[in-house]
Design a protein around this motif. Structure first.
Motif, short mmCIF file in Angstrom:
data_model
loop_
_atom_site.label_atom_id
_atom_site.label_comp_id
_atom_site.label_asym_id
_atom_site.label_seq_id
_atom_site.Cartn_x
_atom_site.Cartn_y
_atom_site.Cartn_z
N ASN A 100 7.13 2.99 3.27
CA ASN A 100 5.86 2.52 2.71
C ASN A 100 5.39 3.43 1.58
OD1 ASN A 100 3.44 1.04 2.47
ND2 ASN A 100 2.42 2.33 3.96
N PHE A 101 5.57 4.73 1.77
CA PHE A 101 5.17 5.69 0.74
C PHE A 101 5.98 5.48 -0.55
CE2 PHE A 101 6.01 9.84 -1.26
CZ PHE A 101 4.73 10.17 -1.66
N LYS A 102 7.29 5.33 -0.42
CA LYS A 102 8.14 5.20 -1.61
C LYS A 102 7.89 3.89 -2.35
CE LYS A 102 11.98 8.14 -0.13
NZ LYS A 102 13.42 8.19 0.23
N MET A 103 7.69 2.81 -1.60
CA MET A 103 7.58 1.50 -2.22
C MET A 103 6.18 1.20 -2.76
SD MET A 103 10.62 0.31 -2.06
CE MET A 103 10.27 -1.37 -2.56
N ASN A 104 5.15 1.76 -2.15
CA ASN A 104 3.79 1.36 -2.51
C ASN A 104 2.89 2.52 -2.92
OD1 ASN A 104 4.12 -1.49 -1.83
ND2 ASN A 104 4.21 -0.82 0.29
N ILE A 105 2.77 3.53 -2.08
CA ILE A 105 1.77 4.56 -2.32
C ILE A 105 2.19 5.51 -3.43
CG2 ILE A 105 0.44 6.42 -1.27
CD1 ILE A 105 -0.24 3.60 -0.29
N ARG A 106 3.45 5.92 -3.46
CA ARG A 106 3.86 6.84 -4.52
C ARG A 106 3.76 6.21 -5.91
NH1 ARG A 106 9.42 10.04 -3.98
NH2 ARG A 106 10.32 8.00 -4.39
N PRO A 107 4.20 4.95 -6.13
CA PRO A 107 3.97 4.35 -7.45
C PRO A 107 2.50 4.31 -7.84
CG PRO A 107 5.59 3.07 -6.25
CD PRO A 107 5.04 4.07 -5.29
N PHE A 108 1.64 4.00 -6.85
CA PHE A 108 0.20 3.99 -7.14
C PHE A 108 -0.29 5.37 -7.55
CE2 PHE A 108 -4.01 4.96 -5.36
CZ PHE A 108 -4.79 4.11 -6.13
N MET A 109 0.10 6.40 -6.78
CA MET A 109 -0.34 7.75 -7.09
C MET A 109 0.24 8.25 -8.42
SD MET A 109 -2.33 8.53 -4.53
CE MET A 109 -2.54 10.29 -4.74
N ASP B 78 12.65 5.23 -10.23
CA ASP B 78 13.74 6.01 -10.83
C ASP B 78 15.10 5.36 -10.61
OD1 ASP B 78 11.94 7.92 -11.68
OD2 ASP B 78 12.17 9.16 -9.88
N ASP B 79 15.26 4.65 -9.49
CA ASP B 79 16.55 4.05 -9.19
C ASP B 79 16.87 2.86 -10.08
OD1 ASP B 79 14.37 2.80 -7.88
OD2 ASP B 79 15.76 1.72 -6.56
N GLN B 80 15.86 2.33 -10.77
CA GLN B 80 16.08 1.17 -11.66
C GLN B 80 16.16 1.58 -13.13
OE1 GLN B 80 12.83 -1.49 -10.86
NE2 GLN B 80 13.61 -2.09 -8.83
N ARG B 81 15.66 2.74 -13.46
CA ARG B 81 15.54 3.12 -14.86
C ARG B 81 16.90 3.18 -15.56
NH1 ARG B 81 12.53 7.09 -14.07
NH2 ARG B 81 10.56 6.00 -14.41
N ALA B 82 17.92 3.68 -14.88
CA ALA B 82 19.24 3.81 -15.51
C ALA B 82 19.81 2.45 -15.89
CB ALA B 82 20.18 4.55 -14.58
N TYR B 83 19.58 1.44 -15.07
CA TYR B 83 20.11 0.11 -15.37
C TYR B 83 19.39 -0.52 -16.56
CZ TYR B 83 22.38 0.60 -10.83
OH TYR B 83 23.15 1.05 -9.78
#
Length: 352
Positions: free
Chosen positions: A162-171, A277-282
């Motif tokens: 939950n932190f990686k998918m929602n809260i960290r992008p928000f923060m 970050d996992d999508q940026r390279a693509y």
């Protein structure tokens, strides 16, 4: 007199002619029988339970007798409350702001809760060792320990997700800068490296004619953000684009047919920065394909979601995080209640 051992008959030496009568011998033996089984101060019920002469078999103890610990309301509440509180505490620690601001403290507190759970396991082991002496039923200690461990593992894994998918992008976005009135033809990516939200000028738009996609299971689509003054922003006659709208599985990948997000909204003038970050390279590979295919340059691309109101999207991350937390806690509480009911039925019906 000569004493054999405690509780045995005592033989007295008596002068000749003073031997006890037969009646006295019988009475003396009966008195000693009473002393051996009941003794002074014992009650009939105690003598019955000890299996005294004339008593019936000792009463059979139920698996849920008072000595073993009855399945009462307090036990059921404890078996529900402890694992649910374990789940809610660890799930909250791993999901929200403490995980972002101080990850080491967050994990230390989570493992501290795990230590408390392991102490319950140690209590369960002790209860099994003293099962015939204590009032507590070791089965319920074991049940609480196992379900609390399950709760901790689920909370740690799903809270981190939950932190990686929602809260960290928000923060992340809230901690970055906001740039208003940005002309994509006049600014370079290096100038806005700390941008979280960008509000472009009124004449900004997507140049769909030079969009591109890169396929790796999913198709990563990109299209440059430009303006009417872009013709002046060239290096040696080669157009340069540093701001790119992105999306996944919203283009064919081999034709300029980008249709991601609010690409057709005429009021869309803003970009929300990509934080995965996992999508940026693509997406970077898709831009490199566009550079080769259309003879353009993208020296320092910044990837953004094209939209009208980026703040609403930012709040959506936070709302999704809180919703995930609420559903998770409620779902696990229901799951734990079902486990407690099943355990109570199995323990009482089958005498496990």
């Amino acid at each position: 007199p000569f004493l054999l051992k405690p509780g045995a008959l005592t033989i007295h030496s008596t002068p000749f002619g003073n031997e006890p009568s037969a009646h006295a011998v019988v009475c003396s033996a009966a008195a000693q029988q009473v002393t051996m089984h009941g003794g002074y101060g014992t009650t009939p019920m105690q003598d019955f339970e000890s299996g005294a002469y004339g008593a019936g078999p000792a009463a059979m103890k139920s698996h849920f007798s008072t000595r073993k610990g009855q399945t009462n309301l307090a036990s059921l509440v404890a078996c529900t409350f402890v694992p649910v509180m374990t789940f809610a505490s660890v799930f909250s620690l791993m999901s929200f702001s403490l995980h972002y601001s101080d990850e080491s403290t967050c994990k230390a507190l989570s493992f501290g809760i795990l230590f408390i759970v392991l102490m319950i396991g140690w209590m369960a082991v002790g209860a099994w060792r003293r099962a015939d002496q204590e009032m507590q039923d070791p089965k319920w200690y074991t049940f609480v320990f196992i379900t609390a461990v399950i709760a901790w593992v689920f909370a740690f894994v799903f809270g981190n997700n939950n932190f990686k998918m929602n809260i960290r992008p928000f923060m992340d976005i809230m901690n970055l800068n906001i740039y208003p009135s940005v002309d994509p033809a006049q600014y370079r990516g290096q100038q806005l490296m700390d941008a979280g939200r960008i509000i472009f000028t009124e004449d900004s738009h997507l140049d769909l004619s030079v969009s591109m996609g890169f396929r790796n299971l999913d198709t990563y689509c990109v299209a440059p953000i430009t303006s009417k003054t872009a013709a002046n922003a060239t290096a040696g006659g080669v157009p340069s684009y540093d701001f790119w709208a992105v999306g996944i599985n919203c283009c064919s990948g081999h034709a300029p047919d980008f249709h991601c997000g609010e690409y057709n909204n005429l009021n869309a003038r803003s970009g929300l920065r990509l934080m995965r970050d996992d999508q940026r390279a693509y997406f970077r590979l898709a831009v490199q394909q566009a550079e080769a295919a259309y003879n353009i340059r993208a020296p320092h691309p910044i990837f953004m979601y094209w939209m009208q109101d980026p703040m609403a999207e930012v709040n959506a991350y936070q709302d999704a995080g809180y919703k995930f937390w609420l559903v998770g806690v409620a779902g696990y509480a229901g799951f734990q209640v079902i486990l407690v009911i099943i355990a109570a039925v199995v323990f009482s019906k089958f005498g496990i």
